[in-house]
Design an enzyme around this catalytic site. Structure first.
Site, PDB file in Angstrom:
ATOM      1  N   ASP A   1       0.872  -1.171   0.000  1.00 61.27           N
ATOM      2  CA  ASP A   1       0.000   0.000   0.000  1.00 61.27           C
ATOM      3  C   ASP A   1       0.916   1.230   0.000  1.00 61.27           C
ATOM      4  O   ASP A   1       2.124   1.120   0.238  1.00 61.27           O
ATOM      5  CB  ASP A   1      -0.878  -0.042   1.257  1.00 61.27           C
ATOM      6  CG  ASP A   1      -1.646   1.231   1.475  1.00 61.27           C
ATOM      7  OD1 ASP A   1      -2.352   1.671   0.552  1.00 61.27           O
ATOM      8  OD2 ASP A   1      -1.550   1.806   2.578  1.00 61.27           O
TER       9      ASP A   1
ATOM     10  N   ASP B   1      -0.150   5.231   0.943  1.00 62.40           N
ATOM     11  CA  ASP B   1      -0.342   6.228   1.996  1.00 62.40           C
ATOM     12  C   ASP B   1      -0.406   5.582   3.371  1.00 62.40           C
ATOM     13  O   ASP B   1      -1.240   4.715   3.633  1.00 62.40           O
ATOM     14  CB  ASP B   1      -1.611   7.033   1.739  1.00 62.40           C
ATOM     15  CG  ASP B   1      -1.472   7.970   0.555  1.00 62.40           C
ATOM     16  OD1 ASP B   1      -0.414   8.583   0.419  1.00 62.40           O
ATOM     17  OD2 ASP B   1      -2.434   8.084  -0.235  1.00 62.40           O
TER      18      ASP B   1
END
Length: 236
Positions: A8, A10
């Site tokens: 991922d 952020d």
């Protein structure tokens, strides 16, 4: 056998959320909306995946009878706010406001050196990914990743597994040969729904989330190498 690491962006690759928050508020000020998100409110809003979705959710919380008008005025406003927000975020990243979290780059380099594949699975926009990784890795950052799934290619946001399923298909690898790295409950739900064992590295915005079902929860990836990941993966 562990053959790929899927990250991922952020909150996982970098602590970006405070910079995103400042960018949202800049957009609101620029448009004269009178909105202001403080840290507590933004932390709650992060339960909504996607910047545009987050803004629309907030707008509807303030104006429950909000309906789209002829010509798409509501969506046009959301799109304009998102453009302003993204431009401000990119400028902040270029100015050095964001760095990769501890251990991230070292783990990526070790994985590539040992022949593992890297991939990205995120609900953020392509320009946000490029701004962060160009600054952190260099102009050739795309060559480090076999597959990249983002908001443009997987419009159904986490916790839906669409982005992870897309990335697995693009890599041509089964979930059993991969590990996912996330920082939030929505991310964990997305990855596990795609069959992925998941390592969680929480941050100040997600530390209160429920991470039941994660393979491991660690403060960050500092000191976490491939040998450790292979042990965790093998034990399942």
């Amino acid at each position: 056998m562990l053959n790929a690491l899927i990250f991922d962006v952020d909150g996982t690759l970098a602590d970006t959320e405070s910079v995103h928050l400042a960018a949202f508020n800049h957009a609101f000020d620029t448009e004269g909306l009178g909105w202001h998100w403080d840290t507590a409110l933004y932390t709650r809003l992060l339960e909504i995946s996607g910047g545009k979705e987050r803004m629309l959710h907030h707008w509807r919380s303030l104006q429950p009878d909000l309906t789209e008008l002829g010509g798409g005025a509501v969506q046009a406003t959301i799109d304009r706010l998102h453009e302003l927000k993204t431009a401000h975020y990119e400028a902040a990243v270029r100015a050095g406001a964001v760095e990769l979290r501890p251990g991230v780059l070292a783990l990526m380099n070790e994985a590539r050196a040992q022949g593992l594949q890297l991939a990205i699975a995120t609900t953020t926009s392509p320009v946000n990914i490029a701004a962060l990784l160009r600054n952190a890795i260099g102009a050739d950052w795309r060559s480090h990743f076999l597959a990249i799934g983002d908001a443009s290619s997987s419009p159904v946001k986490k916790p839906h597994p669409q982005v992870y399923l897309q990335v697995l298909a693009d890599m041509g690898l089964p979930a059993s040969q991969c590990l996912a790295f996330e920082d939030s409950a929505n991310g964990l739900r997305s990855a596990t729904a795609a069959g992925l064992r998941t390592i969680i590295t929480p941050n100040s915005f997600t530390a209160h989330h429920d991470f039941s079902g994660a393979l491991r929860v660690v403060p960050d990836l500092g000191g976490v190498g491939l040998a450790q990941l292979r042990q965790w993966h093998a034990r399942g």
